[in-house]
Enzyme design. Sequence first.
Site, short mmCIF file in Angstrom:
data_model
loop_
_atom_site.label_atom_id
_atom_site.label_comp_id
_atom_site.label_asym_id
_atom_site.label_seq_id
_atom_site.Cartn_x
_atom_site.Cartn_y
_atom_site.Cartn_z
CB SER A 105 -0.95 -0.04 1.21
OG SER A 105 -1.94 0.95 1.11
CG ASP B 204 -6.82 -2.48 -4.05
OD1 ASP B 204 -7.63 -1.77 -3.43
OD2 ASP B 204 -5.60 -2.24 -4.11
CG HIS C 72 -5.63 -2.14 -0.44
ND1 HIS C 72 -4.77 -1.69 -1.40
CD2 HIS C 72 -5.26 -1.53 0.71
CE1 HIS C 72 -3.92 -0.82 -0.86
NE2 HIS C 72 -4.20 -0.72 0.42
#
Length: 494
Positions: free
Chosen positions: A194, A415, A471
């Site tokens: 991320s 995601d 995610h």
Amino acid sequence: MKPRSQSHLQPLSLFNGFNIPFLLFYVFILLVSSKLIESGFMVKTLPGWLGDLPFTLETGYVGVGESNDVQLFYYFIESEGNPKNDPLILWLTGGPGCSALSTILYEIGPFTFNYANSTLEKPMLDINPHSWTKVANIVFLDQPAGTGFSYAKTLDAYITNDTLSSMHAYDFLRKWLVDHPKFLNNPFYLGGESYMGIVGPMIIQEIYKGNEVGEGPKINIKGYMLGNPLTDTSSDCNSRIPFVHRVGLLSDQIYKSTKENCHGEYINVNPDNNRCINDLQVVDKCIGRINKPQILEPACDTSNTLKSDLFRRRLRSLDKASMDIWSLTQVQIQGCRDDHYLFSYVWANRRDVREALHIDEEFDKIEWVRCNETLFFYIDKEPISYTHNVLNTVPYHRHLANKNCRALVYSGDHDMVHPYLGTMKWIESLNLLVVNDWRPWFFDKQVAGYTMKYSHHEYNLTFATLKGGGHTAPEYKPKECFNMLIMWLANDAL
């Protein structure tokens, strides 16, 4: 319990001149540091675990920054395979501000919660059969200060930015390796997810620069791996609109109108562009209630769970020596993924857990949170203590493409936070040679995702999607991600 003293490092550029006294001094530091480990923070068992841990866990603090005012907490888990030869990975969780413990418990660590036999009053731990520590030594780091169990000794030391955060992580790595000299020869990889798509490449560049100028200890850097990374903040965020159209959440007509009226810019919109604003309002009606981390999972109401004022008041007033005083009847379990995160809040704030992990006594009155939202990256606002001063790390990847380096970039293809379309766009902008074009890769005779491989001289980059992943990918597709790691580390084609 106070943090261990850490050795101060000096550049090794004198080695080029074979400065024997300095070499002997450096050997002395390594010997002294190795003795520190023997009296360090070996964790033999954990609350919620029956018996001794079946893996080697060490925890501790390393001071970085001016006067070591920033105390970074780490979990080191030795490889369950061959720790002497298996790779060493420094793993950074995203946010910024999300705890390494979250990655351990919910993604790639060796233990997780046994939900079938757990209650909020008594969380029980279980083995993760797909732990990445089965094939690698991993240092999980809480960074920056304010993340997980890491803290700063002064209020000023909490104030940081992308550049300073990357330097602190690099400083941590060097000090940790001096304290753990037996891992100096292991192949080293930096891993992150991320937001670490911003900080990670900066750290990698510092490692290469440090090796080139003789800054010790020399790190046996082989490459890096990034999952669902934020890389180009503008492009990655703008990729959400074409992504949601591609997966059927927007009609062709809505997408076409929005693209034409907004000119492909959906974040920094001209306030006078009424057509674009109107189109984006239509888009929001279509996707506003979609769960962004994984678009197929329900968007749950967390007002009575993680964000509940009642829950937090009880957490702060908790006698951490016992769970029996908890009365959580008003905390509703909805069958959502977020409900699983509740167990980490309860477990990590227990006094016996903190004692087992050797958490610094200065942290005693601070509440552990899975993600410190005061540090989070938002495209439209800036946190008080964290300045997002680097908005695009594509130039860092372009620089690393001139090194002897391997890269693995992977994305869950469901995601919406950082869609794989944005990731593919910046990878294509590197103008690398395509070695293997888009094709499926397999696990257990099923399509696990799709992959491409690129190269430039001694640099090679593998991009992979995880079919159905969110995610971040290992939380949703643990078996597939573990197999992906094994193949990539072995240099086998996905």
